[in-house]
Design a protein around this motif. Structure first.
Motif, PDB file in Angstrom:
ATOM      1  N   LYS B 108       0.818  -1.226   0.000  1.00  0.00           N
ATOM      2  CA  LYS B 108       0.000   0.000   0.000  1.00  0.00           C
ATOM      3  C   LYS B 108       0.847   1.269   0.000  1.00  0.00           C
ATOM      4  O   LYS B 108       0.535   2.232   0.682  1.00  0.00           O
ATOM      5  CB  LYS B 108      -0.969  -0.019   1.173  1.00  0.00           C
ATOM      6  CG  LYS B 108      -1.857  -1.241   1.158  1.00  0.00           C
ATOM      7  CD  LYS B 108      -2.618  -1.395   2.445  1.00  0.00           C
ATOM      8  CE  LYS B 108      -3.073  -2.830   2.619  1.00  0.00           C
ATOM      9  NZ  LYS B 108      -3.683  -3.090   3.889  1.00  0.00           N
ATOM     10  N   CYS B 109       1.925   1.224  -0.746  1.00  0.00           N
ATOM     11  CA  CYS B 109       2.842   2.363  -0.777  1.00  0.00           C
ATOM     12  C   CYS B 109       2.317   3.501  -1.642  1.00  0.00           C
ATOM     13  O   CYS B 109       2.845   4.595  -1.619  1.00  0.00           O
ATOM     14  CB  CYS B 109       4.198   1.905  -1.283  1.00  0.00           C
ATOM     15  SG  CYS B 109       4.152   1.378  -3.004  1.00  0.00           S
ATOM     16  N   ILE B 111       2.583   4.077  -4.676  1.00  0.00           N
ATOM     17  CA  ILE B 111       3.434   4.502  -5.790  1.00  0.00           C
ATOM     18  C   ILE B 111       2.666   4.383  -7.107  1.00  0.00           C
ATOM     19  O   ILE B 111       2.859   5.158  -8.040  1.00  0.00           O
ATOM     20  CB  ILE B 111       4.722   3.636  -5.803  1.00  0.00           C
ATOM     21  CG1 ILE B 111       5.676   4.132  -4.723  1.00  0.00           C
ATOM     22  CG2 ILE B 111       5.413   3.608  -7.151  1.00  0.00           C
ATOM     23  CD1 ILE B 111       6.172   5.543  -4.895  1.00  0.00           C
ATOM     24  N   THR B 131      -5.310   1.427  -5.658  1.00  0.00           N
ATOM     25  CA  THR B 131      -5.288   0.617  -4.433  1.00  0.00           C
ATOM     26  C   THR B 131      -6.641   0.549  -3.722  1.00  0.00           C
ATOM     27  O   THR B 131      -6.800  -0.238  -2.801  1.00  0.00           O
ATOM     28  CB  THR B 131      -4.282   1.220  -3.431  1.00  0.00           C
ATOM     29  OG1 THR B 131      -4.472   2.628  -3.413  1.00  0.00           O
ATOM     30  CG2 THR B 131      -2.862   0.898  -3.824  1.00  0.00           C
ATOM     31  N   CYS B 187       4.837  -1.148 -10.173  1.00  0.00           N
ATOM     32  CA  CYS B 187       4.894  -1.771  -8.843  1.00  0.00           C
ATOM     33  C   CYS B 187       6.138  -2.636  -8.706  1.00  0.00           C
ATOM     34  O   CYS B 187       6.313  -3.621  -9.424  1.00  0.00           O
ATOM     35  CB  CYS B 187       3.651  -2.615  -8.585  1.00  0.00           C
ATOM     36  SG  CYS B 187       3.751  -3.419  -6.979  1.00  0.00           S
ATOM     37  N   LEU B 189       6.775  -4.565  -6.401  1.00  0.00           N
ATOM     38  CA  LEU B 189       6.500  -5.827  -5.729  1.00  0.00           C
ATOM     39  C   LEU B 189       5.786  -6.820  -6.644  1.00  0.00           C
ATOM     40  O   LEU B 189       5.394  -7.900  -6.210  1.00  0.00           O
ATOM     41  CB  LEU B 189       5.677  -5.573  -4.470  1.00  0.00           C
ATOM     42  CG  LEU B 189       6.462  -4.736  -3.467  1.00  0.00           C
ATOM     43  CD1 LEU B 189       5.580  -4.257  -2.343  1.00  0.00           C
ATOM     44  CD2 LEU B 189       7.606  -5.530  -2.903  1.00  0.00           C
TER      45      LEU B 189
END
Ligand code: SF4
Ligand code: SF4
Lengths: 308, 534
Positions: B108-109, B111, B131, B187, B189
């Motif tokens: 939940k950054c 970005i 998000t 992302c 991740l």
């Protein structure tokens, strides 16, 4: 106390290795999925602009050169650099990167301590003034990795809650656990930093501790070092409950999802697996999906009564 | 200061989670900064009564509120049963791994937020953050599927109390994302919030039978029933092709027989049948080029064999598989060596990439894009081209499905660089392009006030890019061309350019790639592109 930290350390390491392994194996054991690639795919020849093998006519008759090393380096690089964060939210990056470097370096530091201790048991003298080159090398390597870990980890853990609270989006999506993590990690790194700066500037105590672990001899340590080691062990036990596996799963996601452009060629092993999956029964309840049928059967039917 | 929208607000009964204010949308260059008409129509009281509008006052799905508490309960239970299926290997092997990864590992950054054209164009409305949907979804999963302990949910901030309206808002929210996957690209991740939008759509469709009617009922269902989402039957196709042959004869001065159901042809060309009706010049151009280059090709008149669309790719795996299989069957029955997809982005991605793990054995017939073939023809000199015939400003729109999602970036550029002296890129372009705003079915969704939202919010970033690309000649004196090699994108451009009055204000027209190629062909006495088409 010495016995306690030896036992606790072994438990912590076994725990983290087992839980991480279970999580990663579970990730990898999920069935192959429908292709969901996203470009640029870094192993592709034209990765610089995001080109794929589909840019050639009759792509299936052409070689598909693949550079796996490039992909690996590319994906690992971001564990240490986090370029998108640098580009898109520099303030966040300023704290996030040290916070992550703290993790990487503290683990590296402990792994190096293990090897250093093993070398000491074998007779190597590890000190600044060691007559052996390897002893000197180990000494400085430990000092550098340990120092970076404590400083960056402490700095990051202090900055992260601030930046999270200051940014509207981050604040809105924060959970209580985030703030607990920052606090807990701050205590872990902070205790290490204090022990290093004020009690053990040569980090000699860690070597003693690791020699104790290897020889199963409870080590004699300063209470602050003990506190840090206990906290660090708890940290290792706690990590698998956080999203920290993402250090590894993000690379898996790159390789097995984002960059998975493996075509399903006739007669391939992949085709066999897909055929097996297509035989599974589905239980979706939408009116257009027949009951009790397999994927193949459902797909062969048109799904709706003919128009009268 | 902008009001922050919390996930909890999705569970509030009544009211609207967000009120859109056009004054907050990102600015367009003059004279587009001052729209004469209100950018988004408000719904009538009757519409508000019939459909749930409590997300943002826009309707794509328009769920009807339940009449009784029992109905509401049954609705929620059925949805939750479907949600569980998303996590089962049997029911969802197709996307289980990417879904699980995104749900587990997103930190939940935020970005990805600024990479999203919908979020940014809307003036950064929280509900459109990439998000937001996954977060709402994750909380429902945590509370009702994983049934995590309440204390753990408190610590993780994942507690939620579900009601019908939350689900109605979730359904709408899944149709505020164009599935352009620009968010996923940034992302670190490896998470993909676009996929979550698609999986939410899937539960609604595969479990509840709920999807916008343009996509399901009038889309994939109609295609499976009559052969094309346009309603065009094989008999109607024949009429259209005859008309196309006449048009070609008028323009080229000679007749070309369009091959249909030609057994053993080298290539089966599957075109978006919508083009035959809305942009017949695109088919004409294909026919002219393939004929001039001496390609051995055919069209099919089989169900789904003459319409490349596969809307299932946006919302339903079963519908997707049905169409993919029928397209392959059409090719198999003709005994062609390969399938080539015409200028349609989602059909490319669906037919070439996604279908790759759906069709197997002798249905797994080689499939490719028509763009590399066109490049080969243009570069080989097999047809004579005069670039000075295309001496007007041209820019290129990159359809997300074809470019970011399958890496076909350069063939279309190399063609344009060869035949359009005033070609210029948009910023950003290639795999970093912005969606036209009509992705994932939006371009065909025409109900209530959704088109207003699509033109003023989801397409706004693209509109800005187009205007910026032509900033050296902004006025109506110079005619300009947006090349969009995708039927859905063209649908969006048609609506959006009209919505902003871009022809009147700036003489901006849009069209495909093949039209530009044929326009440059020396064989044609008159220019192929007629600006009056606007
Ligand atoms: S999807 Fe990725 S970029 Fe977006 S908030 Fe999650 S982790 Fe961050
Ligand atoms: S897929 Fe595109 S529209 Fe959807 S959230 Fe991501 S960036 Fe936004």
């Amino acid at each position: 106390m010495g016995t306690l930290i030896v036992v606790l350390t072994y438990i912590a390491y076994v725990f983290i290795v087992v839980v991480y392994s279970v999580k990663i194996v579970a990730w990898l054991r999920m069935p192959p999925h429908i292709r969901w690639d996203l470009y640029p795919v870094i192993h592709e020849e034209h990765y610089r602009y995001g080109g794929s093998y589909y840019e050639q006519p009759e792509w299936w008759t052409k070689p598909r050169p693949r550079n796996t090393w490039r992909s690996l380096l590319y994906s690992l690089k971001d564990n240490f650099y986090m370029g998108e964060y640098y580009e898109r939210n520099r303030l966040y990056w300023l704290f996030l990167l040290p916070w992550h470097l703290g993790f990487i370096f503290i683990i590296t530091f402990h792994v190096l301590c293990f090897f250093a201790a093993a070398a000491m048991v074998a007779g190597l003298d590890i000190a600044a003034g060691s007559a052996q080159l390897a002893g000197k090398g180990f000494y400085y390597l430990l000092l550098i990795t340990g120092g970076i870990a404590f400083v960056t980890g402490t700095f990051g853990s202090m900055g992260m809650p601030i930046v999270r609270l200051a940014d509207r989006g981050l604040r809105n999506f924060s959970m209580p656990m985030n703030y607990f993590n920052y606090l807990f990690f701050l205590v872990v790194y902070g205790s290490g930093l204090l022990a290093w700066l004020f009690l053990d500037p040569t980090l000699d105590e860690y070597r003693t501790y690791w020699v104790g672990l290897i020889t199963l001899t409870p080590p004699e340590l300063h209470p602050v070092t003990i506190l840090h080691i206990v906290l660090f062990d708890l940290f290792l036990i706690y990590l698998p409950f956080t999203r920290s596996t993402h250090y590894i799963t993000r690379i898996l996601a790159y390789f097995f999802i984002r960059w998975d452009d493996e075509p399903n060629l006739r007669g391939s092993a992949l085709e066999k697996r897909i055929l097996g999956l297509l035989q599974q029964k589905i239980s979706w309840e939408g009116k257009h999906i027949p009951k009790g049928k397999s994927w193949v059967e459902a797909a062969i039917e048109s799904g709706l009564p003919e128009k009268k | 200061m902008k009001k922050t929208v919390h996930v909890a607000e999705f569970t509030r009964l009544g009211g609207q989670v967000t009120e859109l204010d056009p004054a907050e949308f990102i600015a367009l260059p003059p004279p587009y900064d001052k729209m004469e008409k209100p950018p988004i129509r408000t719904l009538t009281d009757d519409q508000r009564k019939r459909m749930d509008t409590t997300l943002d006052g826009i309707v794509a799905v328009g769920l009807q509120p339940p009449a009784t508490p029992e109905e509401e309960k049954a609705f929620i239970e059925k949805f939750l049963a479907g949600l569980e299926k998303l996590f089962s290997v049997e029911d969802n092997w197709t996307f289980l791994q990417p879904l699980m990864h995104t749900l587990e590992y997103c930190v939940k950054c935020q970005i990805c937020s600024d990479a999203c054209p919908v979020y940014v164009s809307s003036g950064r409305q929280d509900i459109y953050r990439p998000t937001m949907r996954p977060e709402l979804f994750r909380r429902i999963v945590s509370t009702y599927v994983k049934k995590e302990h309440p204390l753990l949910r408190k610590i993780k901030g994942s507690d939620i109390e579900l009601n019908w309206q939350t689900l109605a808002r979730l359904a709408e929210l899944a149709y505020r994302c164009t599935l352009c996957r620009r968010c996923a690209q940034v992302c670190l991740l490896g998470c993909d919030n676009a996929l979550v939008s698609r999986e939410i759509r899937k539960v609604f469709s595969q479990q509840m039978g709920i999807a916008p009617k343009e996509i399901h009922e009038k889309g994939s269902v109609q295609q499976l029933r009559v052969g094309s989402s346009t309603g065009m039957t094989p008999a109607a196709l024949k009429d259209i092709l005859e008309f196309t042959e006449e048009e070609i004869e008028a323009k080229l001065g000679r007749k070309i027989k369009i091959p249909v159901d030609k057994k053993g042809a080298e290539i089966l060309l599957i075109h978006n049948a919508g083009e035959f009706i809305a942009w017949p010049e695109n088919l004409e151009a294909f026919v002219i080029i393939l004929d001039a280059a001496g390609v051995d090709w055919t069209l099919s008149s089989e169900i789904a064999g003459y319409d490349s669309i596969n809307y299932g790719v946006w919302y339903d795996d079963v519908q997707f598989a049905r169409v993919a299989i029928r397209q392959s069957q059409a090719a198999k029955s003709l005994g062609v060596r390969k399938i080539s997809f015409g200028e349609c982005g989602h059909a490319h991605k669906a037919g070439i990439v996604i279908a790759d793990r759906v069709v197997a054995g002798d249905l797994n017939i080689p499939r490719e894009s028509s763009l590399p073939l066109l490049e080969e023809i243009v570069m080989s000199g097999r047809i004579k081209l005069d670039p000075s015939r295309n001496d007007f400003p041209v820019t290129l729109h990159d359809p997300c499905n074809m470019v970011r999602l399958m890496g076909i970036v350069e063939p279309q550029r190399r063609i344009l660089k060869k035949i359009c002296p005033q070609f210029r890129e948009m910023t950003p372009h290639g795999v970093e392009n912005y969606c036209c705003g009509g992705g994932s079915g939006f371009a065909i969704t025409q109900s209530t006030n959704f088109p207003d939202w699509r033109n003023s919010v989801s397409g706004r970033m693209k509109m800005k890019q187009v205007l910026d690309a032509f900033q050296d000649a902004p006025g109506p004196e110079v005619k300009k061309y947006v090349c969009a090699p995708c039927s859905n994108c063209k649908g969006q451009f048609r609506d959006m350019l009209d919505y902003y009055g871009a022809w009147e204000k700036s003489s901006i027209y849009y069209g495909g790639l093949v039209e530009l190629i044929v326009n440059a062909m020396v064989d044609l006495k008159q220019p192929f592109i007629q600006w009056e088409w606007h």
